[in-house]
Design a protein around this motif. Structure first.
Motif, PDB file in Angstrom:
ATOM      1  N   MET A   9      50.723 -44.398  42.546  1.00 56.71           N
ATOM      2  CA  MET A   9      50.608 -43.255  41.665  1.00 56.71           C
ATOM      3  C   MET A   9      49.898 -43.715  40.394  1.00 56.71           C
ATOM      4  O   MET A   9      49.980 -44.876  40.025  1.00 56.71           O
ATOM      5  CB  MET A   9      51.978 -42.688  41.347  1.00 56.71           C
ATOM      6  N   THR A  10      49.205 -42.807  39.743  1.00 55.75           N
ATOM      7  CA  THR A  10      48.487 -43.124  38.519  1.00 55.75           C
ATOM      8  C   THR A  10      48.981 -42.200  37.414  1.00 55.75           C
ATOM      9  O   THR A  10      48.904 -40.984  37.546  1.00 55.75           O
ATOM     10  CB  THR A  10      46.974 -42.915  38.715  1.00 55.75           C
ATOM     11  N   GLU A  11      49.479 -42.771  36.344  1.00 54.73           N
ATOM     12  CA  GLU A  11      49.834 -41.950  35.189  1.00 54.73           C
ATOM     13  C   GLU A  11      48.552 -41.351  34.642  1.00 54.73           C
ATOM     14  O   GLU A  11      47.500 -42.000  34.633  1.00 54.73           O
ATOM     15  CB  GLU A  11      50.501 -42.812  34.123  1.00 54.73           C
ATOM     16  N   ILE A  12      48.639 -40.120  34.160  1.00 55.75           N
ATOM     17  CA  ILE A  12      47.435 -39.458  33.666  1.00 55.75           C
ATOM     18  C   ILE A  12      46.813 -40.241  32.514  1.00 55.75           C
ATOM     19  O   ILE A  12      45.592 -40.233  32.343  1.00 55.75           O
ATOM     20  CB  ILE A  12      47.710 -37.981  33.295  1.00 55.75           C
ATOM     21  N   GLU A 182      49.267 -33.153  37.932  1.00 56.99           N
ATOM     22  CA  GLU A 182      50.357 -33.418  38.871  1.00 56.99           C
ATOM     23  C   GLU A 182      49.870 -34.123  40.127  1.00 56.99           C
ATOM     24  O   GLU A 182      50.503 -35.059  40.617  1.00 56.99           O
ATOM     25  CB  GLU A 182      51.070 -32.118  39.237  1.00 56.99           C
ATOM     26  N   GLU A 185      49.070 -37.764  39.339  1.00 61.47           N
ATOM     27  CA  GLU A 185      50.278 -38.559  39.131  1.00 61.47           C
ATOM     28  C   GLU A 185      51.124 -38.688  40.387  1.00 61.47           C
ATOM     29  O   GLU A 185      51.834 -39.673  40.567  1.00 61.47           O
ATOM     30  CB  GLU A 185      51.097 -37.970  37.983  1.00 61.47           C
ATOM     31  N   LYS A 186      51.009 -37.723  41.280  1.00 62.31           N
ATOM     32  CA  LYS A 186      51.805 -37.749  42.507  1.00 62.31           C
ATOM     33  C   LYS A 186      51.298 -38.788  43.495  1.00 62.31           C
ATOM     34  O   LYS A 186      52.090 -39.466  44.146  1.00 62.31           O
ATOM     35  CB  LYS A 186      51.795 -36.357  43.162  1.00 62.31           C
TER      36      LYS A 186
END
Length: 194
Positions: A9-12, A182, A185-186
């Motif tokens: 996952m990648t944080e925005i 979303e 981040e998902k």
């Protein structure tokens, strides 16, 4: 080479997002998502066919220029977490005839990265062969084209189907940008594709 796994996952705030467009993009449909994603902490680049700045369409005439970071053919999908396609009638109609633009859209989907299109931009999704069997929305005049391409067309502010994000018009910006964040981040787009 992309070293992220499907489940990463990648944080925005750590995300890199690419917008592709050409002259005639709907002014707000490039600027608002670009600025909202930047405000959320993402690094956002804009690519055009020749790498030069592009002029928007605003209401009944030409609008402002938008800065461009690179050429579409130089964009590497492995360097980005999502792709955003602004609409307008002129912009996607030109880009759907650009082989580099279509190949780039397909590369994002082949890597299971989110692709977001608003208003008339789903024309590009049709050209890239991405809508068959997918739930999508768009500007009303494209809905027959989408249905003829095998899409399940809905009239909602944002449709999301396995990483494919579509919205109808600028009234949907909040839902559109929230869905992009979303999905980035998902991660795990492939996990949704049962």
């Amino acid at each position: 080479m992309d070293t992220r796994r499907e489940t990463d996952m990648t944080e925005i705030t750590k995300a890199r997002i690419l917008i592709i467009a050409t002259h005639g993009f709907e002014q707000s449909e490039l600027e608002v998502p670009r600025d909202k994603l930047r405000d959320a902490g993402a690094q956002v680049h804009v690519a055009s066919p020749d790498g030069n700045e592009i002029k928007g369409w605003d209401g009944d005439g030409w609008g402002r220029m938008a800065e461009v970071d690179l050429r579409i053919e130089d964009a590497d999908s492995t360097q980005y977490d999502a792709l955003v396609l602004p609409g307008g009638q002129i912009n996607p109609d030109i880009l759907r005839l650009d082989p580099a633009a279509i190949a780039l859209i397909q590369a994002f989907r082949d890597r299971d990265r989110p692709v977001a299109a608003i208003c008339h931009a789903p024309w590009l999704l049709i050209e890239a062969g991405l809508v068959a069997g997918r739930e999508v929305t768009s500007w009303p005049s494209l809905r027959t084209d989408l249905a003829n391409a095998g899409a399940q067309v809905v009239d909602v502010p944002v449709a999301r189907d396995r990483g494919l994000i579509t919205s109808r018009n600028p009234d949907d910006f909040d839902a559109f940008v929230a869905a992009i964040i979303e999905e980035v981040e998902k991660g795990q787009i492939r996990a949704d594709a049962a």
